[in-house]
Design a protein around this motif. Structure first.
Motif, PDB file in Angstrom:
ATOM      1  N   SER A   1       0.671  -1.552  -0.083  1.00  0.00           N
ATOM      2  CA  SER A   1       0.205  -0.113   0.227  1.00  0.00           C
ATOM      3  C   SER A   1       0.584   0.854  -0.045  1.00  0.00           C
ATOM      4  O   SER A   1       1.740   1.214   0.996  1.00  0.00           O
ATOM      5  CB  SER A   1      -1.079   0.152   0.914  1.00  0.00           C
TER       6      SER A   1
ATOM      7  N   PHE B   1       1.029   5.487  -0.433  1.00  0.00           N
ATOM      8  CA  PHE B   1       0.149   7.113   0.050  1.00  0.00           C
ATOM      9  C   PHE B   1       0.672   8.031   0.052  1.00  0.00           C
ATOM     10  O   PHE B   1       2.124   7.820  -0.405  1.00  0.00           O
ATOM     11  CB  PHE B   1      -0.276   6.668   1.874  1.00  0.00           C
TER      12      PHE B   1
ATOM     13  N   TYR C   1       0.573  12.192   0.882  1.00  0.00           N
ATOM     14  CA  TYR C   1       0.378  12.977   1.804  1.00  0.00           C
ATOM     15  C   TYR C   1       0.879  14.410   1.628  1.00  0.00           C
ATOM     16  O   TYR C   1       2.089  14.552   1.089  1.00  0.00           O
ATOM     17  CB  TYR C   1       0.597  12.624   3.066  1.00  0.00           C
TER      18      TYR C   1
ATOM     19  N   PRO D   1       1.202  17.105   8.435  1.00  0.00           N
ATOM     20  CA  PRO D   1       0.190  15.630   6.296  1.00  0.00           C
ATOM     21  C   PRO D   1      -0.389  15.830   7.001  1.00  0.00           C
ATOM     22  O   PRO D   1      -1.687  14.685   7.401  1.00  0.00           O
ATOM     23  CB  PRO D   1       1.147  14.423   6.606  1.00  0.00           C
TER      24      PRO D   1
ATOM     25  N   LEU E   1      -3.718  13.262   3.872  1.00  0.00           N
ATOM     26  CA  LEU E   1      -4.283  12.751   3.243  1.00  0.00           C
ATOM     27  C   LEU E   1      -4.182  12.863   1.714  1.00  0.00           C
ATOM     28  O   LEU E   1      -5.654  13.286   1.320  1.00  0.00           O
ATOM     29  CB  LEU E   1      -4.113  11.020   3.446  1.00  0.00           C
TER      30      LEU E   1
ATOM     31  N   PHE F   1      -4.403   7.090  -1.524  1.00  0.00           N
ATOM     32  CA  PHE F   1      -3.754   6.173  -1.525  1.00  0.00           C
ATOM     33  C   PHE F   1      -3.714   4.599  -2.476  1.00  0.00           C
ATOM     34  O   PHE F   1      -5.367   4.977  -3.388  1.00  0.00           O
ATOM     35  CB  PHE F   1      -4.248   5.633  -0.395  1.00  0.00           C
TER      36      PHE F   1
ATOM     37  N   TYR G   1      -2.861   0.722  -4.086  1.00  0.00           N
ATOM     38  CA  TYR G   1      -2.696  -0.474  -3.831  1.00  0.00           C
ATOM     39  C   TYR G   1      -2.303  -1.082  -4.937  1.00  0.00           C
ATOM     40  O   TYR G   1      -1.515  -2.171  -4.795  1.00  0.00           O
ATOM     41  CB  TYR G   1      -3.983  -1.405  -3.406  1.00  0.00           C
TER      42      TYR G   1
ATOM     43  N   LEU H   1       4.825  14.249   0.888  1.00  0.00           N
ATOM     44  CA  LEU H   1       5.291  13.127   1.180  1.00  0.00           C
ATOM     45  C   LEU H   1       4.747  11.755   0.256  1.00  0.00           C
ATOM     46  O   LEU H   1       3.657  11.555  -0.198  1.00  0.00           O
ATOM     47  CB  LEU H   1       5.096  13.117   2.469  1.00  0.00           C
TER      48      LEU H   1
ATOM     49  N   ASN I   1       3.895   1.868   3.072  1.00  0.00           N
ATOM     50  CA  ASN I   1       3.821   0.414   4.620  1.00  0.00           C
ATOM     51  C   ASN I   1       4.717  -0.568   3.734  1.00  0.00           C
ATOM     52  O   ASN I   1       4.530  -1.586   3.100  1.00  0.00           O
ATOM     53  CB  ASN I   1       2.402  -0.263   4.397  1.00  0.00           C
TER      54      ASN I   1
ATOM     55  N   GLY J   1      -1.124  -7.266   8.992  1.00  0.00           N
ATOM     56  CA  GLY J   1      -1.774  -6.661   9.320  1.00  0.00           C
ATOM     57  C   GLY J   1      -0.305  -6.115  10.376  1.00  0.00           C
ATOM     58  O   GLY J   1      -0.893  -4.901  11.305  1.00  0.00           O
ATOM     59  N   TYR J   2       0.669  -5.757  10.107  1.00  0.00           N
ATOM     60  CA  TYR J   2       1.739  -5.291  10.890  1.00  0.00           C
ATOM     61  C   TYR J   2       1.403  -3.645   9.991  1.00  0.00           C
ATOM     62  O   TYR J   2       2.045  -3.487   8.599  1.00  0.00           O
ATOM     63  CB  TYR J   2       3.090  -5.598  10.380  1.00  0.00           C
ATOM     64  N   ASN J   3       1.844  -2.659  10.590  1.00  0.00           N
ATOM     65  CA  ASN J   3       2.019  -1.258  10.285  1.00  0.00           C
ATOM     66  C   ASN J   3       3.303  -0.904  10.247  1.00  0.00           C
ATOM     67  O   ASN J   3       3.678  -0.484  11.503  1.00  0.00           O
ATOM     68  CB  ASN J   3       1.091   0.086  10.640  1.00  0.00           C
ATOM     69  N   LYS J   4       4.136  -0.110   9.181  1.00  0.00           N
ATOM     70  CA  LYS J   4       4.886   0.519   9.064  1.00  0.00           C
ATOM     71  C   LYS J   4       4.481   1.217   7.919  1.00  0.00           C
ATOM     72  O   LYS J   4       5.047   0.659   6.879  1.00  0.00           O
ATOM     73  CB  LYS J   4       6.181  -0.422   9.298  1.00  0.00           C
ATOM     74  N   LEU J   5       5.246   2.080   8.498  1.00  0.00           N
ATOM     75  CA  LEU J   5       5.137   3.240   7.040  1.00  0.00           C
ATOM     76  C   LEU J   5       6.285   4.217   6.785  1.00  0.00           C
ATOM     77  O   LEU J   5       6.122   4.944   8.244  1.00  0.00           O
ATOM     78  CB  LEU J   5       3.910   4.447   6.944  1.00  0.00           C
TER      79      LEU J   5
ATOM     80  N   PHE K   1       8.418   6.911   5.054  1.00  0.00           N
ATOM     81  CA  PHE K   1       7.654   8.447   4.513  1.00  0.00           C
ATOM     82  C   PHE K   1       9.247   8.811   3.957  1.00  0.00           C
ATOM     83  O   PHE K   1      10.984   7.960   4.112  1.00  0.00           O
ATOM     84  CB  PHE K   1       8.339   9.928   5.199  1.00  0.00           C
TER      85      PHE K   1
ATOM     86  N   TYR L   1      -5.353   1.703  16.393  1.00  0.00           N
ATOM     87  CA  TYR L   1      -4.119   1.845  15.730  1.00  0.00           C
ATOM     88  C   TYR L   1      -3.369   3.047  16.685  1.00  0.00           C
ATOM     89  O   TYR L   1      -3.930   4.303  16.473  1.00  0.00           O
ATOM     90  CB  TYR L   1      -3.582   1.905  15.125  1.00  0.00           C
TER      91      TYR L   1
ATOM     92  N   PHE M   1       0.593   5.751  16.661  1.00  0.00           N
ATOM     93  CA  PHE M   1       1.637   6.279  16.263  1.00  0.00           C
ATOM     94  C   PHE M   1       1.962   7.359  16.294  1.00  0.00           C
ATOM     95  O   PHE M   1       1.746   8.478  16.284  1.00  0.00           O
ATOM     96  CB  PHE M   1       1.701   6.075  14.575  1.00  0.00           C
TER      97      PHE M   1
ATOM     98  N   TYR N   1       5.196  10.101  16.027  1.00  0.00           N
ATOM     99  CA  TYR N   1       6.314  10.452  14.793  1.00  0.00           C
ATOM    100  C   TYR N   1       7.079  11.407  14.852  1.00  0.00           C
ATOM    101  O   TYR N   1       6.963  12.156  16.053  1.00  0.00           O
ATOM    102  CB  TYR N   1       5.777  10.300  13.203  1.00  0.00           C
TER     103      TYR N   1
ATOM    104  N   LEU O   1      10.456  12.481   8.283  1.00  0.00           N
ATOM    105  CA  LEU O   1       9.083  12.333   9.338  1.00  0.00           C
ATOM    106  C   LEU O   1      10.079  10.675   9.848  1.00  0.00           C
ATOM    107  O   LEU O   1       9.811   9.595   9.331  1.00  0.00           O
ATOM    108  CB  LEU O   1       7.996  12.301   8.615  1.00  0.00           C
TER     109      LEU O   1
ATOM    110  N   LEU P   1       8.833   6.940  12.222  1.00  0.00           N
ATOM    111  CA  LEU P   1       8.131   6.343  13.301  1.00  0.00           C
ATOM    112  C   LEU P   1       9.191   5.966  14.319  1.00  0.00           C
ATOM    113  O   LEU P   1       9.775   6.003  14.136  1.00  0.00           O
ATOM    114  CB  LEU P   1       7.666   5.370  12.486  1.00  0.00           C
TER     115      LEU P   1
ATOM    116  N   TYR Q   1       4.156   2.589  17.643  1.00  0.00           N
ATOM    117  CA  TYR Q   1       3.017   1.899  17.911  1.00  0.00           C
ATOM    118  C   TYR Q   1       2.392   0.957  17.853  1.00  0.00           C
ATOM    119  O   TYR Q   1       3.354   0.163  18.636  1.00  0.00           O
ATOM    120  CB  TYR Q   1       2.137   1.919  16.038  1.00  0.00           C
TER     121      TYR Q   1
ATOM    122  N   ARG R   1      -5.311   5.852  13.480  1.00  0.00           N
ATOM    123  CA  ARG R   1      -6.103   4.926  12.537  1.00  0.00           C
ATOM    124  C   ARG R   1      -6.900   3.506  12.717  1.00  0.00           C
ATOM    125  O   ARG R   1      -6.585   3.359  13.704  1.00  0.00           O
ATOM    126  CB  ARG R   1      -4.905   4.033  11.301  1.00  0.00           C
TER     127      ARG R   1
ATOM    128  N   ASP S   1      -4.558   1.896   5.056  1.00  0.00           N
ATOM    129  CA  ASP S   1      -3.933   1.524   6.390  1.00  0.00           C
ATOM    130  C   ASP S   1      -4.370   3.307   6.074  1.00  0.00           C
ATOM    131  O   ASP S   1      -2.994   3.875   7.241  1.00  0.00           O
ATOM    132  CB  ASP S   1      -3.174   1.379   5.329  1.00  0.00           C
TER     133      ASP S   1
ATOM    134  N   GLN T   1      -3.533   6.900   7.437  1.00  0.00           N
ATOM    135  CA  GLN T   1      -3.242   7.261   9.061  1.00  0.00           C
ATOM    136  C   GLN T   1      -3.426   9.045   8.876  1.00  0.00           C
ATOM    137  O   GLN T   1      -3.378   9.217   8.271  1.00  0.00           O
ATOM    138  CB  GLN T   1      -2.078   7.274   9.147  1.00  0.00           C
TER     139      GLN T   1
ATOM    140  N   PHE U   1      -3.220  12.432  10.577  1.00  0.00           N
ATOM    141  CA  PHE U   1      -2.673  13.179  11.565  1.00  0.00           C
ATOM    142  C   PHE U   1      -2.829  14.099  12.155  1.00  0.00           C
ATOM    143  O   PHE U   1      -3.676  14.830  12.387  1.00  0.00           O
ATOM    144  CB  PHE U   1      -1.029  13.720  11.413  1.00  0.00           C
TER     145      PHE U   1
END
Lengths: 113, 114
Positions: free
Chosen positions: A32, A34, A36, A44, A46, A49, A51, A88, A92, A97-101, A103, B31, B33, B35, B43, B45, B48, B95, B101, B103, B105
């Motif tokens: 995924s 995005f 911003y 930031p 959105l 997005f 996919y 920006l 992901n 299901g683990y979230n780590k964006l 940037f 969720y 987060f 930052y 930016l 992270l 989270y 989120r 997904d 988020q 801010f």
């Protein structure tokens, strides 16, 4: 090290032109993506997005994704001075299901009248 | 609906002092987060939470930083002792479970450590 790369700019375009913003990412498994927008001194927000490979349009904005090339872009048609901001790219890089964006550093866009 | 709420919006402190930043996520979001944004590093992270449980704190720079989420509507990020290199804008984002997904801010806290 998982990375997202963007040209820092500034990208200067005349009002009414198309602005093209680009982003590459290192994790081939990313799902995924995005874009911003961040005005100076603000948080930031959105814009879009995406996919799936191909184009996704929303008003004056079009996001393009090419997973094979690990490339994401944002086109802004009919650019306006109010579009002047830092854009920006975020990817992901989590899964299951683990979230780590992650940037990118952002591209500064300047639209001049 | 109210967005993500952060306080204070600005904080100026002296080196060595304890700093506590606060965040209220959007109601119903699972969720949260934290930052940090600087000119040099962009930016990043820090940590989270999912359902109030810390999931990934690998971005916390060192032991001087700690974060808690005692309930679904409140989180804190604490720096003790603070150092000038901690000066940055700290954003909280939240989120919902499922869906995209995306988020959302908060307005950020601008921290200056003298």
């Amino acid at each position: 090290q998982k990375e997202v790369e963007q040209n820092s700019g500034p990208l200067s375009v005349p009002e009414g032109a198309i602005a093209s913003l680009n982003c590459t990412y290192s994790d081939r498994g990313s799902q995924s993506f995005f874009w911003y927008r961040q005005y100076s001194g603000k948080s930031p927000e959105l814009i879009m997005f995406i996919y799936s490979n191909g184009d996704k349009e929303d008003g004056r904005f079009t996001a393009q994704l090419n997973k094979a090339s690990q490339y994401v872009s944002l086109l802004i048609r009919d650019s306006q001075p109010s579009d002047s901001a830092t854009y920006l790219c975020a990817v992901n890089m989590g899964s299951g299901g683990y979230n780590k964006l992650i940037f990118g550093a952002g591209t500064r866009l300047a639209v001049h009248p | 609906d109210a967005g993500v709420i952060q306080s204070p919006r600005h904080e100026v402190t002296e080196m060595g002092q304890e700093v506590t930043l606060r965040c209220k996520p959007i109601s119903g979001h699972d969720y949260l987060f934290w930052y940090r944004q600087t000119m040099m590093r962009g930016l990043e992270l820090l940590i989270y939470f999912n359902n109030n449980v810390p999931i990934d704190d690998s971005g916390m720079p060192e032991d001087r930083f700690s974060a808690k989420m005692p309930n679904a509507s409140f989180s804190t990020l604490k720096i003790q002792p603070s150092e000038p290199r901690d000066s940055a804008v700290y954003f909280c984002a939240s989120r919902p479970r499922g869906g995209t997904d995306t988020q959302y801010f908060g307005p950020g806290t601008r921290l200056t450590v003298l």
